[in-house]
Design a protein around this motif. Structure first.
Motif, PDB file in Angstrom:
ATOM      1  N   GLU A 169       0.827  -1.274  -0.083  1.00  0.00           N
ATOM      2  CA  GLU A 169      -0.162  -0.018  -0.021  1.00  0.00           C
ATOM      3  C   GLU A 169       1.020   1.355   0.019  1.00  0.00           C
ATOM      4  OE1 GLU A 169      -3.602   1.958   2.553  1.00  0.00           O
ATOM      5  OE2 GLU A 169      -2.879   0.206   3.133  1.00  0.00           O
ATOM      6  N   LYS A 170       1.896   1.234   0.783  1.00  0.00           N
ATOM      7  CA  LYS A 170       2.831   2.227   0.774  1.00  0.00           C
ATOM      8  C   LYS A 170       3.427   2.634  -0.428  1.00  0.00           C
ATOM      9  CE  LYS A 170       6.334   4.361   3.847  1.00  0.00           C
ATOM     10  NZ  LYS A 170       7.219   3.996   5.316  1.00  0.00           N
ATOM     11  N   ALA A 171       3.831   1.507  -1.060  1.00  0.00           N
ATOM     12  CA  ALA A 171       4.402   1.559  -2.358  1.00  0.00           C
ATOM     13  C   ALA A 171       3.511   1.764  -3.526  1.00  0.00           C
ATOM     14  CB  ALA A 171       5.459   0.393  -2.582  1.00  0.00           C
ATOM     15  N   GLY A 172       2.205   1.846  -3.334  1.00  0.00           N
ATOM     16  CA  GLY A 172       1.418   2.098  -4.418  1.00  0.00           C
ATOM     17  C   GLY A 172       0.949   1.136  -5.177  1.00  0.00           C
ATOM     18  N   LYS A 188      11.483  -3.825  -7.195  1.00  0.00           N
ATOM     19  CA  LYS A 188      12.017  -2.499  -7.040  1.00  0.00           C
ATOM     20  C   LYS A 188      11.537  -1.196  -6.395  1.00  0.00           C
ATOM     21  CE  LYS A 188      13.000  -2.824 -11.874  1.00  0.00           C
ATOM     22  NZ  LYS A 188      13.441  -2.265 -13.055  1.00  0.00           N
ATOM     23  N   LYS A 189      10.232  -1.273  -6.673  1.00  0.00           N
ATOM     24  CA  LYS A 189       9.347  -0.468  -5.661  1.00  0.00           C
ATOM     25  C   LYS A 189       9.378  -0.617  -4.459  1.00  0.00           C
ATOM     26  CE  LYS A 189       5.992   0.744  -9.432  1.00  0.00           C
ATOM     27  NZ  LYS A 189       4.235   0.383  -9.748  1.00  0.00           N
ATOM     28  N   LEU A 190       9.602  -1.689  -4.067  1.00  0.00           N
ATOM     29  CA  LEU A 190       9.364  -1.960  -2.643  1.00  0.00           C
ATOM     30  C   LEU A 190      10.993  -1.824  -2.007  1.00  0.00           C
ATOM     31  CD1 LEU A 190       7.194  -5.209  -2.829  1.00  0.00           C
ATOM     32  CD2 LEU A 190       6.627  -2.932  -1.605  1.00  0.00           C
ATOM     33  N   GLN A 200      14.422  -1.737   3.801  1.00  0.00           N
ATOM     34  CA  GLN A 200      13.433  -2.642   3.490  1.00  0.00           C
ATOM     35  C   GLN A 200      13.859  -3.173   2.059  1.00  0.00           C
ATOM     36  OE1 GLN A 200       8.888  -2.335   3.568  1.00  0.00           O
ATOM     37  NE2 GLN A 200       9.339  -2.037   1.374  1.00  0.00           N
ATOM     38  N   LEU A 201      13.786  -4.434   1.612  1.00  0.00           N
ATOM     39  CA  LEU A 201      14.193  -5.210   0.480  1.00  0.00           C
ATOM     40  C   LEU A 201      13.115  -5.729  -0.293  1.00  0.00           C
ATOM     41  CD1 LEU A 201      16.425  -5.978  -1.558  1.00  0.00           C
ATOM     42  CD2 LEU A 201      16.597  -8.093   0.045  1.00  0.00           C
ATOM     43  N   GLY A 202      12.899  -5.396  -1.503  1.00  0.00           N
ATOM     44  CA  GLY A 202      11.565  -5.718  -2.078  1.00  0.00           C
ATOM     45  C   GLY A 202      11.438  -7.350  -2.012  1.00  0.00           C
ATOM     46  N   PHE A 203      12.571  -8.098  -2.173  1.00  0.00           N
ATOM     47  CA  PHE A 203      12.732  -9.602  -2.499  1.00  0.00           C
ATOM     48  C   PHE A 203      14.090  -9.887  -2.383  1.00  0.00           C
ATOM     49  CE2 PHE A 203      13.065 -13.338  -5.429  1.00  0.00           C
ATOM     50  CZ  PHE A 203      12.380 -14.288  -4.579  1.00  0.00           C
ATOM     51  N   MET A 204      14.630 -10.969  -1.739  1.00  0.00           N
ATOM     52  CA  MET A 204      15.955 -11.635  -1.700  1.00  0.00           C
ATOM     53  C   MET A 204      16.072 -12.471  -2.705  1.00  0.00           C
ATOM     54  SD  MET A 204      18.799 -11.796  -0.702  1.00  0.00           S
ATOM     55  CE  MET A 204      18.907 -10.688   0.823  1.00  0.00           C
ATOM     56  N   MET A 284       8.556  -9.418   0.173  1.00  0.00           N
ATOM     57  CA  MET A 284       8.043 -10.399  -0.658  1.00  0.00           C
ATOM     58  C   MET A 284       8.865 -11.569  -0.382  1.00  0.00           C
ATOM     59  SD  MET A 284       6.579  -8.892  -4.310  1.00  0.00           S
ATOM     60  CE  MET A 284       8.137  -8.511  -5.020  1.00  0.00           C
ATOM     61  N   GLN A 285       8.216 -12.652  -0.147  1.00  0.00           N
ATOM     62  CA  GLN A 285       9.088 -14.015   0.094  1.00  0.00           C
ATOM     63  C   GLN A 285       8.149 -15.104  -0.503  1.00  0.00           C
ATOM     64  OE1 GLN A 285      11.621 -14.370   2.174  1.00  0.00           O
ATOM     65  NE2 GLN A 285      11.861 -16.558   1.315  1.00  0.00           N
ATOM     66  N   LEU A 286       9.103 -15.974  -1.391  1.00  0.00           N
ATOM     67  CA  LEU A 286       8.744 -17.290  -2.124  1.00  0.00           C
ATOM     68  C   LEU A 286       8.908 -18.194  -0.841  1.00  0.00           C
ATOM     69  CD1 LEU A 286      10.634 -18.735  -5.098  1.00  0.00           C
ATOM     70  CD2 LEU A 286      10.091 -20.115  -3.374  1.00  0.00           C
ATOM     71  N   ASP A 287       7.801 -19.023  -0.731  1.00  0.00           N
ATOM     72  CA  ASP A 287       7.625 -19.902   0.338  1.00  0.00           C
ATOM     73  C   ASP A 287       6.773 -20.918   0.366  1.00  0.00           C
ATOM     74  OD1 ASP A 287       8.940 -20.940   2.831  1.00  0.00           O
ATOM     75  OD2 ASP A 287       9.120 -19.008   3.660  1.00  0.00           O
ATOM     76  N   GLY A 288       6.761 -21.974   1.353  1.00  0.00           N
ATOM     77  CA  GLY A 288       5.771 -22.948   1.407  1.00  0.00           C
ATOM     78  C   GLY A 288       4.699 -22.749   2.274  1.00  0.00           C
ATOM     79  N   GLU A 289       3.727 -23.478   2.210  1.00  0.00           N
ATOM     80  CA  GLU A 289       2.389 -23.414   3.110  1.00  0.00           C
ATOM     81  C   GLU A 289       2.472 -23.026   4.620  1.00  0.00           C
ATOM     82  OE1 GLU A 289       3.146 -27.507   3.776  1.00  0.00           O
ATOM     83  OE2 GLU A 289       3.114 -26.234   1.795  1.00  0.00           O
ATOM     84  N   TRP A 290       3.693 -23.526   5.048  1.00  0.00           N
ATOM     85  CA  TRP A 290       3.916 -23.740   6.356  1.00  0.00           C
ATOM     86  C   TRP A 290       4.127 -22.161   6.969  1.00  0.00           C
ATOM     87  CZ3 TRP A 290       7.284 -26.087   3.025  1.00  0.00           C
ATOM     88  CH2 TRP A 290       8.252 -25.436   2.718  1.00  0.00           C
TER      89      TRP A 290
END
Length: 445
Positions: A169-172, A188-190, A200-204, A284-290
């Protein structure tokens, strides 16, 4: 949660443990399937779950089986690693397992080709159960090797995208990205730089970044790892070139390998409450259901969103798919009680209420198509994302190989070299890596 235990063990360790299977007892399946499953008997079930809630879930699952099969008693042994299971499959004996479960789907090829576990196809045929219409497509694929179905899925893991709704929301950003180009722009926006680091890193994006492995990235590109003759297609299938190119572009655009790895080295570990997604250090994070339950338990100061991972722009119509893996179960070739063992395996993996109850107990994805649609499933509404990914026919997995996950370790190692700049020629690197995979498989045969 099998996802946790599975991912703690490195791929290298899993591959190393395969050596034990090469001396597993073989050719004993016919002698072991002559028992009378209607008579009073006791079988041994070894599993790898270790957390108190997981162990309780297994006990409840087995109790349900014993209630419907009062003549079959099950001796449960918990917290069994693949190394211990492999040793027991090799040695046999009264205390050895009749039924096993493992978190390492990468070992299916070795389990099947070594004869350590029996082919379950005859059991399914006799029970008039069609695995192709019982299990989700990806799960049906990763439980067999060269026509030998020596394992069956026992709950699963699906990978998706977690995102910080407040940061969005903050990044639009109004909604989660559906394509990789949208993801790239959002990442990149995040990203908010702070000196030579980030606030803050948008994604590692690096391959050491908590589940951002090559197979998880490539799953969204629907690659074919081997051709019909069993040769590696790494240098031929454009899906791999696209996957490596995307990841390297993210690394370069989000600050470069050195800057990202320096930031990562100061972040919390994957399984603790200070995971960087929990703390807001990664948006943002790529991850499993757990991850959903773990993230909520950490009490973050933002709302958590869940969505499928993005897909390539030219595959936008397949948005909703994901990478699938999971726990497997099988019957030991050394078992003299294979018919009784099959009754347990059949109940745990194909009885809809049993699968649903177990999924509810340990918060993993159900492993049958019927269970995925069951109204008895209990879950956070966001968890439905993973149920949908698991049932999506376009979802992918990594195929079984005779030497287990060695080929994935080889691909991952090239990934490390390419993202860091050690390997600069992608095409040449893919050819060399494919040749290594073919050599390793030939030696294993």
């Amino acid at each position: 949660m099998p996802g946790i235990s599975r991912k703690v063990a490195t791929a290298l360790a899993a591959s190393a443990s395969l050596a034990l299977l090469t001396t597993a007892c073989t050719g004993q399946s016919s002698s072991g399937a002559s028992d009378d499953a209607s008579k009073d008997t006791t079988i041994n079930f070894w599993h790898a779950w270790s957390a108190p809630g997981e162990i309780a879930g297994v006990k409840a699952l087995v109790a349900g089986f014993e209630k419907t099969h009062p003549n079959i008693h099950v001796n449960i042994v918990a917290n069994m690693t693949d190394d211990k299971i492999n040793q027991a499959l090799r040695s046999g004996g009264d205390k050895a397992p009749d039924v096993i479960s493992s978190f390492t789907t990468n070992n299916v090829g070795k389990f099947c080709s070594s004869g350590a576990l029996v082919d379950l196809n005859p059991f399914f045929k006799k029970a008039k159960i069609d695995p192709a219409t019982t299990f989700p497509k990806a799960m049906n694929e990763y439980t067999q090797f060269d026509g030998n179905r020596c394992t069956v899925p026992l709950l699963g893991d699906a990978y998706g995208l977690y995102y910080n709704k407040n940061a969005f929301e903050k990044a639009g950003i109004s909604s989660p990205p559906k394509t990789w180009s949208e993801f790239e722009a959002d990442a990149k926006k995040l990203t908010v730089s702070k000196g030579d680091s980030y606030s803050q890193l948008g994604f590692m994006p690096t391959y050491h970044g908590w589940e951002t492995t090559t197979e998880h990235y490539f799953g969204q590109f629907s690659p074919t790892y081997f051709d019909s003759s069993g040769k590696s297609t790494l240098a031929k299938d454009p899906a791999f070139t696209a996957g490596f190119t995307l990841q390297k572009k993210l690394v370069d655009e989000l600050g470069g390998y050195q800057k990202l790895e320096k930031y990562r080295s100061k972040l919390g570990d994957e399984w603790g409450p200070k995971h960087p997604f929990h703390t807001g250090q990664v948006a943002m994070q790529l991850d499993g259901e757990w991850r959903l339950g773990m993230a909520e338990d950490a009490k973050p100061d933002f709302k958590i969103g869940v969505a499928p991972l993005p897909v390539p722009d030219d595959q936008a119509d397949q948005y909703g798919k994901g990478y699938i893996t999971g726990t497997i179960a099988g019957i030991a070739a050394t078992s003299k009680k294979q018919n009784a063992a099959w009754e347990l395996v059949k109940y745990m993996t194909t009885d809809t209420d049993a699968v649903v109850g177990f999924a509810n107990a340990i918060h993993n994805v159900p492993s049958t198509l019927a269970a995925l649609k069951s109204p008895k499933l209990k879950y956070d509404p966001r968890f439905k994302t993973f149920l949908d990914i698991a049932s999506n026919p376009n979802s992918t997995t990594t195929p079984a190989s005779i030497n287990g996950g060695t080929y994935l370790v080889t691909i991952q190692q090239f990934g490390y070299d390419y993202e860091s700049g050690k390997a600069k020629d992608l095409k040449a690197g893919l050819r060399t890596t494919a040749a290594q995979i073919d050599t390793d498989i030939a030696q294993a045969k």
